[in-house]
Write a protein that holds these residues in place. Structure first.
Motif, PDB file in Angstrom:
ATOM      1  N   PHE A  39     -13.001  -0.039   6.951  1.00 46.11           N
ATOM      2  CA  PHE A  39     -13.314   1.331   7.001  1.00 46.11           C
ATOM      3  C   PHE A  39     -14.183   1.672   5.832  1.00 46.11           C
ATOM      4  CE2 PHE A  39      -9.628   1.412  10.116  1.00 46.11           C
ATOM      5  CZ  PHE A  39     -10.580   1.744  11.154  1.00 46.11           C
ATOM      6  N   ASN A  40     -14.168   0.748   4.724  1.00 44.18           N
ATOM      7  CA  ASN A  40     -14.569   1.116   3.554  1.00 44.18           C
ATOM      8  C   ASN A  40     -15.615   0.018   3.037  1.00 44.18           C
ATOM      9  OD1 ASN A  40     -13.610   3.707   2.867  1.00 44.18           O
ATOM     10  ND2 ASN A  40     -11.495   2.499   2.845  1.00 44.18           N
ATOM     11  N   ASN A  41     -16.461   0.066   1.770  1.00 41.58           N
ATOM     12  CA  ASN A  41     -16.936  -1.028   1.313  1.00 41.58           C
ATOM     13  C   ASN A  41     -15.973  -2.207   1.139  1.00 41.58           C
ATOM     14  OD1 ASN A  41     -19.245   0.077   1.273  1.00 41.58           O
ATOM     15  ND2 ASN A  41     -19.061   0.805  -0.970  1.00 41.58           N
ATOM     16  N   LEU A  42     -14.846  -2.105   0.710  1.00 41.28           N
ATOM     17  CA  LEU A  42     -13.657  -3.085   0.472  1.00 41.28           C
ATOM     18  C   LEU A  42     -12.567  -2.355   1.210  1.00 41.28           C
ATOM     19  CD1 LEU A  42     -12.804  -5.879  -0.408  1.00 41.28           C
ATOM     20  CD2 LEU A  42     -12.192  -4.768  -2.721  1.00 41.28           C
ATOM     21  N   HIS A  43     -12.086  -2.935   2.068  1.00 38.03           N
ATOM     22  CA  HIS A  43     -10.871  -2.675   2.710  1.00 38.03           C
ATOM     23  C   HIS A  43      -9.632  -3.806   2.632  1.00 38.03           C
ATOM     24  CE1 HIS A  43      -9.226  -0.608   6.423  1.00 38.03           C
ATOM     25  NE2 HIS A  43      -7.992  -0.851   6.047  1.00 38.03           N
ATOM     26  N   ILE A  44      -8.709  -3.603   2.135  1.00 31.73           N
ATOM     27  CA  ILE A  44      -7.654  -4.358   2.139  1.00 31.73           C
ATOM     28  C   ILE A  44      -6.472  -4.257   2.919  1.00 31.73           C
ATOM     29  CG2 ILE A  44      -6.249  -5.951   0.544  1.00 31.73           C
ATOM     30  CD1 ILE A  44      -8.184  -5.520  -1.574  1.00 31.73           C
ATOM     31  N   LEU A  45      -5.869  -4.912   3.921  1.00 33.10           N
ATOM     32  CA  LEU A  45      -4.896  -4.499   4.770  1.00 33.10           C
ATOM     33  C   LEU A  45      -3.907  -5.667   4.656  1.00 33.10           C
ATOM     34  CD1 LEU A  45      -3.465  -2.958   6.712  1.00 33.10           C
ATOM     35  CD2 LEU A  45      -4.534  -4.093   8.401  1.00 33.10           C
ATOM     36  N   THR A  46      -2.629  -5.415   4.255  1.00 24.83           N
ATOM     37  CA  THR A  46      -1.495  -6.256   4.098  1.00 24.83           C
ATOM     38  C   THR A  46      -0.102  -5.669   4.021  1.00 24.83           C
ATOM     39  OG1 THR A  46      -0.319  -7.879   2.595  1.00 24.83           O
ATOM     40  CG2 THR A  46      -1.507  -5.786   1.520  1.00 24.83           C
ATOM     41  N   SER A  47       0.708  -6.510   4.530  1.00 26.28           N
ATOM     42  CA  SER A  47       2.251  -5.861   4.673  1.00 26.28           C
ATOM     43  C   SER A  47       3.060  -6.054   3.276  1.00 26.28           C
ATOM     44  CB  SER A  47       3.012  -6.481   5.843  1.00 26.28           C
ATOM     45  OG  SER A  47       3.172  -7.900   5.493  1.00 26.28           O
ATOM     46  N   ALA A  48       2.300  -6.769   2.453  1.00 28.08           N
ATOM     47  CA  ALA A  48       2.793  -7.058   1.062  1.00 28.08           C
ATOM     48  C   ALA A  48       3.182  -5.687   0.247  1.00 28.08           C
ATOM     49  CB  ALA A  48       2.069  -8.170   0.399  1.00 28.08           C
ATOM     50  N   ASP A  49       4.070  -5.823  -0.708  1.00 26.54           N
ATOM     51  CA  ASP A  49       4.256  -4.681  -1.471  1.00 26.54           C
ATOM     52  C   ASP A  49       3.286  -4.792  -2.682  1.00 26.54           C
ATOM     53  OD1 ASP A  49       6.639  -4.090  -0.554  1.00 26.54           O
ATOM     54  OD2 ASP A  49       7.854  -5.115  -1.769  1.00 26.54           O
TER      55      ASP A  49
END
Length: 71
Positions: A39-49
């Motif tokens: 959704f952005n130039n850089l989008h990071i999705l993780t379940s990590a803390d």
């Protein structure tokens, strides 16, 4: 540059481009890590803390966040 980045850079089907010692993405959309719909130039999705780690051996290391109004 590690071998994976080098392979991506030279692949004709890749948006990764090698320029000297640098590598960059030439696509016109966002870059997703852990998501196929950024959704952005850089989008990071993780379940990590911890989402990201930036480490430098330089005593004066810093991260700069800047907008168009920054000096």
């Amino acid at each position: 540059m590690d071998q994976l980045a080098a392979n991506l850079a030279v692949s004709s089907s890749s948006n990764w481009v090698k320029s000297g010692n640098d590598i960059y993405n030439s696509n016109s959309g966002g870059v997703g890590i852990g998501t196929t719909t950024p959704f952005n130039n850089l989008h990071i999705l993780t379940s990590a803390d911890n989402i990201a780690k930036f480490k430098s051996s330089d005593a004066n290391a810093r991260i700069i966040l800047e907008d168009n109004n920054s000096v």
